[in-house]
Design an enzyme around this catalytic site. Sequence first.
Site, PDB file in Angstrom:
ATOM      1  N   TYR A  32      -2.587   5.613  -4.209  1.00  0.00           N
ATOM      2  CA  TYR A  32      -3.599   6.648  -4.078  1.00  0.00           C
ATOM      3  C   TYR A  32      -3.125   7.829  -4.915  1.00  0.00           C
ATOM      4  O   TYR A  32      -2.024   8.336  -4.690  1.00  0.00           O
ATOM      5  CB  TYR A  32      -3.760   7.087  -2.622  1.00  0.00           C
ATOM      6  CG  TYR A  32      -4.425   6.071  -1.726  1.00  0.00           C
ATOM      7  CD1 TYR A  32      -5.776   5.772  -1.868  1.00  0.00           C
ATOM      8  CD2 TYR A  32      -3.711   5.421  -0.727  1.00  0.00           C
ATOM      9  CE1 TYR A  32      -6.390   4.845  -1.035  1.00  0.00           C
ATOM     10  CE2 TYR A  32      -4.315   4.495   0.105  1.00  0.00           C
ATOM     11  CZ  TYR A  32      -5.656   4.214  -0.059  1.00  0.00           C
ATOM     12  OH  TYR A  32      -6.261   3.293   0.761  1.00  0.00           O
ATOM     13  N   THR A  72      -6.521   2.791  -6.167  1.00  0.00           N
ATOM     14  CA  THR A  72      -7.738   2.743  -5.355  1.00  0.00           C
ATOM     15  C   THR A  72      -8.551   4.003  -5.591  1.00  0.00           C
ATOM     16  O   THR A  72      -8.027   5.116  -5.505  1.00  0.00           O
ATOM     17  CB  THR A  72      -7.389   2.598  -3.862  1.00  0.00           C
ATOM     18  OG1 THR A  72      -6.687   1.368  -3.675  1.00  0.00           O
ATOM     19  CG2 THR A  72      -8.643   2.589  -3.005  1.00  0.00           C
ATOM     20  N   SER A 131       0.816  -1.205   0.000  1.00  0.00           N
ATOM     21  CA  SER A 131       0.000   0.000   0.000  1.00  0.00           C
ATOM     22  C   SER A 131       0.850   1.256   0.000  1.00  0.00           C
ATOM     23  O   SER A 131       1.950   1.283   0.561  1.00  0.00           O
ATOM     24  CB  SER A 131      -0.905   0.008   1.243  1.00  0.00           C
ATOM     25  OG  SER A 131      -1.548   1.258   1.392  1.00  0.00           O
ATOM     26  N   LYS A 142      -9.189  -0.561  -8.154  1.00  0.00           N
ATOM     27  CA  LYS A 142      -9.784  -1.150  -6.945  1.00  0.00           C
ATOM     28  C   LYS A 142     -10.816  -0.197  -6.352  1.00  0.00           C
ATOM     29  O   LYS A 142     -10.576   1.012  -6.253  1.00  0.00           O
ATOM     30  CB  LYS A 142      -8.684  -1.422  -5.914  1.00  0.00           C
ATOM     31  CG  LYS A 142      -9.161  -2.002  -4.583  1.00  0.00           C
ATOM     32  CD  LYS A 142      -7.966  -2.278  -3.686  1.00  0.00           C
ATOM     33  CE  LYS A 142      -8.389  -2.850  -2.343  1.00  0.00           C
ATOM     34  NZ  LYS A 142      -9.044  -1.830  -1.492  1.00  0.00           N
ATOM     35  N   HIS A 177     -13.793  -1.414   0.080  1.00  0.00           N
ATOM     36  CA  HIS A 177     -12.723  -1.045   1.016  1.00  0.00           C
ATOM     37  C   HIS A 177     -12.894  -1.767   2.351  1.00  0.00           C
ATOM     38  O   HIS A 177     -12.583  -1.229   3.417  1.00  0.00           O
ATOM     39  CB  HIS A 177     -12.691   0.472   1.231  1.00  0.00           C
ATOM     40  CG  HIS A 177     -11.303   1.030   1.380  1.00  0.00           C
ATOM     41  ND1 HIS A 177     -10.632   1.665   0.362  1.00  0.00           N
ATOM     42  CD2 HIS A 177     -10.455   1.035   2.428  1.00  0.00           C
ATOM     43  CE1 HIS A 177      -9.453   2.058   0.774  1.00  0.00           C
ATOM     44  NE2 HIS A 177      -9.305   1.674   2.040  1.00  0.00           N
ATOM     45  N   ARG A 204     -14.547   6.023  10.601  1.00  0.00           N
ATOM     46  CA  ARG A 204     -14.169   4.798  11.315  1.00  0.00           C
ATOM     47  C   ARG A 204     -14.219   5.077  12.813  1.00  0.00           C
ATOM     48  O   ARG A 204     -13.256   5.546  13.426  1.00  0.00           O
ATOM     49  CB  ARG A 204     -12.782   4.345  10.851  1.00  0.00           C
ATOM     50  CG  ARG A 204     -12.761   4.114   9.339  1.00  0.00           C
ATOM     51  CD  ARG A 204     -11.393   3.853   8.774  1.00  0.00           C
ATOM     52  NE  ARG A 204     -11.428   3.900   7.312  1.00  0.00           N
ATOM     53  CZ  ARG A 204     -10.353   3.770   6.525  1.00  0.00           C
ATOM     54  NH1 ARG A 204      -9.160   3.575   7.079  1.00  0.00           N
ATOM     55  NH2 ARG A 204     -10.471   3.846   5.225  1.00  0.00           N
TER      56      ARG A 204
END
Length: 445
Positions: free
Chosen positions: A197, A223, A173, A313, A337, A232
């Site tokens: 990203y 992504t 990532s 993605k 995600h 979150r």
Amino acid sequence: MTHTIQPNNPETTPAPDATDVPAAPAQTPPAPSSAIPAALKRRIPKYADLAPLMQFKKPEFSKEARLKRASTIWELRDIAKRRTPQAPFDYTDGAAEEEITLRRARQAFLDIEFRPGILRNVSAIDLSTGILGKPSRLPVGIAPTGFTRMMQSEGEYAGSQAAEAAGIPYTLSTMGTASIEDVAAAAPNGRNWFQLYLWTDRDRSLELIERAVRAGNDTLMVTVDTAVAGARLRDVRNGMTIPPALTLKTVLDASYRPAWWFNFLTHEPLTFASLSRYTGTVADLINSMFDPTLTFEDLDWLRETWKGKLVVKGIQTVEDARRVVDHGADGIVLSNHGGRQLDRAPIPFHLLPEVKQAFTADNTDAAIMLDTGIMSGADIVAALALGADFTLIGRAYLYGLMAGGRAGVDRTLQILEKDMARTMALLGVSRISELTPDHVRLLGK
């Protein structure tokens, strides 16, 4: 006067003459047997009989023994929870808002019925497949995960090396805690992918792309479901920061998990694939990186810039799946995600048959990959049967990592491989190409 006698009437039928028929001997009922089978007679046990039953095993408390006792990903999760402080565990385990999406994604795999075939030769099960032009020993790869060394100090190094040993792809990532170059050096013979990203700062994105090329990454995964950070709430409640802050709460939490804190404090501080250092909340970091202005024109720029395989993605509709392929994507990942962005988002497993049907109608050979909710090899087999070419695991691998570092990731892959082989054998198929939608029925549909 004539008297009629009815036949077969014992009370009216005259007895035969005694001189004509001899008297039958009297029938004596057999006496009940008093004999008891030898096996049922009680006796004093002999030592020779007891010895095989008295093989008491010495208790084992090693990491290897602990991991070996785990037979499912859920059991690895239990171990991980005991060994990891609440904030990093919840960062892995949690999702956005009420976590409805994550629960639905996992329930989707439960709400199926397998339809096995019988009398097939399944003496040898072949789990190998091809993805994006290269072979993979298993139909599953490791998905990109952020802040991985915060979960356990071996982090991306454990993940990439386990993937290399298993013969499957590993995806680093942008928000990983090991550099592109270090991961390539740790797993030089592995198939390493890089997840990007797209930032508002295109020069920094281009720099990462060039580094990925030099490090030998053959696939770029962009992504696209992160215009802003999801809510979150577990992270908010835990005061999750990068790096973790030593508050009174975390110190008390550490007293129950000293091994984690010892590893964390005695290894290199967290660094990122794209940042040298960062201090602040997770949400602030994400919002500083994500670009809410992205459009399909940016995807065109990326397709022109990156010469390897390009995967998009975060696809959550059939329309977007088709559009990204029209803009040059070699593959897509049906993903919400992991339920960490939009709560109540579409479930990838439910979307899969529609996307497969659309791609078949379009006669496209773009790869269909799927993540979110996978917790067993049976889940993977179900996805393959309904049209996925490949699957990716995030949480499942992180549970193994937190449970036991590199050995825990190895155990995750071993569990999934065994699950897949057993499920396919019971379905009556010996290779992935034999799986069809006829092997799975979605309950309630």
